[in-house]
Design an enzyme around this catalytic site. Structure first.
Site, PDB file in Angstrom:
ATOM      1  CG  ASP A   7       3.847  47.451 -41.097  1.00  0.00           C
ATOM      2  OD1 ASP A   7       3.389  46.875 -42.110  1.00  0.00           O
ATOM      3  OD2 ASP A   7       5.068  47.688 -40.946  1.00  0.00           O
ATOM      4  CG  HIS A   8       2.778  51.591 -43.099  1.00  0.00           C
ATOM      5  ND1 HIS A   8       3.454  51.436 -41.901  1.00  0.00           N
ATOM      6  CD2 HIS A   8       3.728  51.810 -44.035  1.00  0.00           C
ATOM      7  CE1 HIS A   8       4.748  51.581 -42.116  1.00  0.00           C
ATOM      8  NE2 HIS A   8       4.946  51.797 -43.399  1.00  0.00           N
ATOM      9  CB  CYS A  64       5.635  44.204 -41.136  1.00  0.00           C
ATOM     10  SG  CYS A  64       7.105  43.192 -40.855  1.00  0.00           S
ATOM     11  N   GLY A  65       6.265  44.630 -43.925  1.00  0.00           N
ATOM     12  CA  GLY A  65       6.900  44.625 -45.234  1.00  0.00           C
ATOM     13  C   GLY A  65       7.738  43.377 -45.456  1.00  0.00           C
ATOM     14  CB  THR A  66      10.853  42.249 -44.119  1.00  0.00           C
ATOM     15  OG1 THR A  66      10.780  42.714 -42.758  1.00  0.00           O
ATOM     16  CG2 THR A  66      11.453  43.330 -45.006  1.00  0.00           C
ATOM     17  N   GLY A  67       8.228  40.992 -42.656  1.00  0.00           N
ATOM     18  CA  GLY A  67       7.917  39.989 -41.628  1.00  0.00           C
ATOM     19  C   GLY A  67       8.956  39.965 -40.521  1.00  0.00           C
ATOM     20  CB  ILE A  68      12.501  40.984 -40.460  1.00  0.00           C
ATOM     21  CG1 ILE A  68      12.879  40.002 -41.567  1.00  0.00           C
ATOM     22  CG2 ILE A  68      13.622  41.078 -39.430  1.00  0.00           C
ATOM     23  CD1 ILE A  68      14.036  40.465 -42.446  1.00  0.00           C
ATOM     24  CG  MET A  70       5.020  42.541 -38.016  1.00  0.00           C
ATOM     25  SD  MET A  70       4.113  43.349 -36.680  1.00  0.00           S
ATOM     26  CE  MET A  70       2.940  44.310 -37.657  1.00  0.00           C
ATOM     27  CG  HIS A  97      10.690  20.319 -36.026  1.00  0.00           C
ATOM     28  ND1 HIS A  97      11.969  19.982 -36.392  1.00  0.00           N
ATOM     29  CD2 HIS A  97       9.869  19.477 -36.705  1.00  0.00           C
ATOM     30  CE1 HIS A  97      11.940  18.975 -37.259  1.00  0.00           C
ATOM     31  NE2 HIS A  97      10.667  18.665 -37.477  1.00  0.00           N
ATOM     32  NE  ARG A 132      13.966  14.868 -33.032  1.00  0.00           N
ATOM     33  CZ  ARG A 132      12.969  14.334 -33.730  1.00  0.00           C
ATOM     34  NH1 ARG A 132      12.087  13.553 -33.122  1.00  0.00           N
ATOM     35  NH2 ARG A 132      12.818  14.595 -35.016  1.00  0.00           N
ATOM     36  CG  HIS A 133      10.474  18.430 -31.883  1.00  0.00           C
ATOM     37  ND1 HIS A 133      11.671  18.901 -32.366  1.00  0.00           N
ATOM     38  CD2 HIS A 133      10.032  17.523 -32.801  1.00  0.00           C
ATOM     39  CE1 HIS A 133      11.946  18.330 -33.527  1.00  0.00           C
ATOM     40  NE2 HIS A 133      10.971  17.478 -33.807  1.00  0.00           N
TER      41      HIS A 133
HETATM   42  C1  RB5 Z   1       7.943  49.589 -43.010  1.00  0.00           C
HETATM   43  O1  RB5 Z   1       8.533  50.409 -43.957  1.00  0.00           O
HETATM   44  C2  RB5 Z   1       8.803  48.352 -42.753  1.00  0.00           C
HETATM   45  O2  RB5 Z   1       9.987  48.730 -42.117  1.00  0.00           O
HETATM   46  C3  RB5 Z   1       8.052  47.317 -41.970  1.00  0.00           C
HETATM   47  O3  RB5 Z   1       6.872  46.990 -42.621  1.00  0.00           O
HETATM   48  C4  RB5 Z   1       8.769  46.011 -41.732  1.00  0.00           C
HETATM   49  O4  RB5 Z   1       9.273  45.487 -42.933  1.00  0.00           O
HETATM   50  C5  RB5 Z   1       9.763  45.986 -40.648  1.00  0.00           C
HETATM   51  O5  RB5 Z   1      10.389  44.964 -40.370  1.00  0.00           O
END
Ligand code: RB5
Length: 149
Positions: A7-8, A64-68, A70, A97, A132-133
């Site tokens: 993302d941006h 993305c900003g955190t990867g979370i 995405m 794994h 197992r995996h």
């Molecule tokens: C964008 O501000 C941010 O929310 C996005 O990049 C990402 O971190 C979401 O998980």
């Protein structure tokens, strides 16, 4: 062939990772965004996840900003095992794994040197093929079969 998207908040890292893949002569498809204007990470997670789930691309990288965000979005696509990694130990384990087929990184979380190391480990580490995996992955697929329409 890899699929890559972000993302941006991830345009700088995406270009750095692409340059790194170019230097390693690893081919990829860039699913965007290539704009710095604010956009919605699920749109790009979906493009990369569909490319991997369909078999058009072998693996994917999402940033993305955190990867979370995405990772959450990509894991909504059947057949995707997206691992959010902030260290190389996790990157190695997610391949050996979990047979992770998409890697999620956070530009605001992980330094560039570490991020490129994570990419290398993710790309270079094969699945262990350990019984197992395999069994545990099959159990995850069974959960998908039960809950995905
Ligand atoms: C964008 O501000 C941010 O929310 C996005 O990049 C990402 O971190 C979401 O998980």
């Amino acid at each position: 062939m890899l699929a890559i998207g972000g993302d941006h908040a991830a345009t700088h890292y995406k270009e750095c990772i692409k340059s790194h893949l170019d230097a390693r002569k690893i081919e990829y498809v860039d699913f965007g965004t290539n704009e710095t204007a604010s956009c919605d990470y699920p749109d790009f997670a979906l493009k990369v996840a569909e490319a991997v789930a369909s078999g058009k691309c072998e693996k994917g990288i999402l940033i993305c900003g955190t990867g979370i965000g995405m990772s959450i979005a990509a894991n909504k696509v059947k057949g995707i095992r997206c691992a959010h990694c902030t260290d190389t130990f996790s990157a190695k384990a997610c391949r050996e794994h979990n047979d992770a087929n998409v890697l999620a990184l956070g530009e605001r979380i992980t330094g560039m040197g570490t991020a490129l190391d994570i990419v290398d480990v993710f790309v270079d580490t094969p699945f262990s093929n350990d019984e197992r995996h395999i069994r545990r992955i099959e159990k995850m697929s069974a959960i998908e079969d039960r809950y995905f329409k």
